[in-house]
Scaffold this motif. Sequence first.
Motif, short mmCIF file in Angstrom:
data_model
loop_
_atom_site.label_atom_id
_atom_site.label_comp_id
_atom_site.label_asym_id
_atom_site.label_seq_id
_atom_site.Cartn_x
_atom_site.Cartn_y
_atom_site.Cartn_z
N THR A 174 0.83 -1.19 0.00
CA THR A 174 0.00 0.00 0.00
C THR A 174 0.87 1.24 0.00
OG1 THR A 174 -0.07 0.13 2.40
CG2 THR A 174 -1.78 -1.20 1.33
N VAL A 175 0.25 2.38 -0.26
CA VAL A 175 0.97 3.66 -0.24
C VAL A 175 1.60 3.87 1.13
CG1 VAL A 175 0.70 6.16 -0.39
CG2 VAL A 175 -0.47 4.69 -2.01
N ARG A 176 0.87 3.50 2.16
CA ARG A 176 1.38 3.67 3.52
C ARG A 176 2.65 2.84 3.74
NH1 ARG A 176 -2.87 3.07 8.08
NH2 ARG A 176 -3.30 5.18 7.44
N THR B 106 4.82 1.77 1.32
CA THR B 106 5.93 2.15 0.45
C THR B 106 6.30 3.61 0.57
OG1 THR B 106 4.47 2.71 -1.40
CG2 THR B 106 5.30 0.44 -1.29
N LYS C 50 5.22 5.78 -1.38
CA LYS C 50 5.18 6.31 -2.73
C LYS C 50 3.75 6.34 -3.24
CE LYS C 50 9.65 4.32 -3.91
NZ LYS C 50 10.35 3.39 -4.80
N LYS C 51 3.42 7.39 -3.95
CA LYS C 51 2.10 7.48 -4.56
C LYS C 51 2.22 7.23 -6.04
CE LYS C 51 0.12 10.82 -1.37
NZ LYS C 51 -0.49 12.14 -1.25
N ARG C 52 1.21 6.56 -6.60
CA ARG C 52 1.19 6.37 -8.05
C ARG C 52 0.80 7.67 -8.71
NH1 ARG C 52 -2.20 1.06 -9.32
NH2 ARG C 52 -3.27 2.65 -10.50
N LYS C 53 1.37 7.93 -9.86
CA LYS C 53 1.01 9.13 -10.60
C LYS C 53 -0.40 8.95 -11.13
CE LYS C 53 5.61 10.47 -12.00
NZ LYS C 53 6.50 10.75 -13.12
N PRO C 54 -1.22 9.98 -11.01
CA PRO C 54 -2.58 9.85 -11.54
C PRO C 54 -2.56 9.82 -13.06
CG PRO C 54 -2.21 12.07 -10.74
CD PRO C 54 -0.99 11.26 -10.38
#
Length: 96
Positions: free
Chosen positions: A31-33, A35, A37-41
Amino acid sequence: MDACPENTRPLTGPREGRPRPRADGLRHRLTVRQTGKKRKPRPRRSFTPEFKGEIVELCRRGDRSVGQVAKDFDLTETAVRDWVKQAEIDAGERAA
């Protein structure tokens, strides 16, 4: 109690222990939490009224579901449902 191999560790509750391994042998997605890292929209796309009309017409024919039409054209089901709803409002078939 005998130790179970990591991949066969039984779960005693829905959140206890580690997640079960995927059938394809790959690890689960983090999950983002986890890693940080956020995925690019995805870039916002725009569609012509003609294209939307064609999509609405495909949905109205009834030979494919809204979800299937959306999948076939790489659209979100929500967007397609909104287009159908707006077309019904525009045609006076539905209250706003």
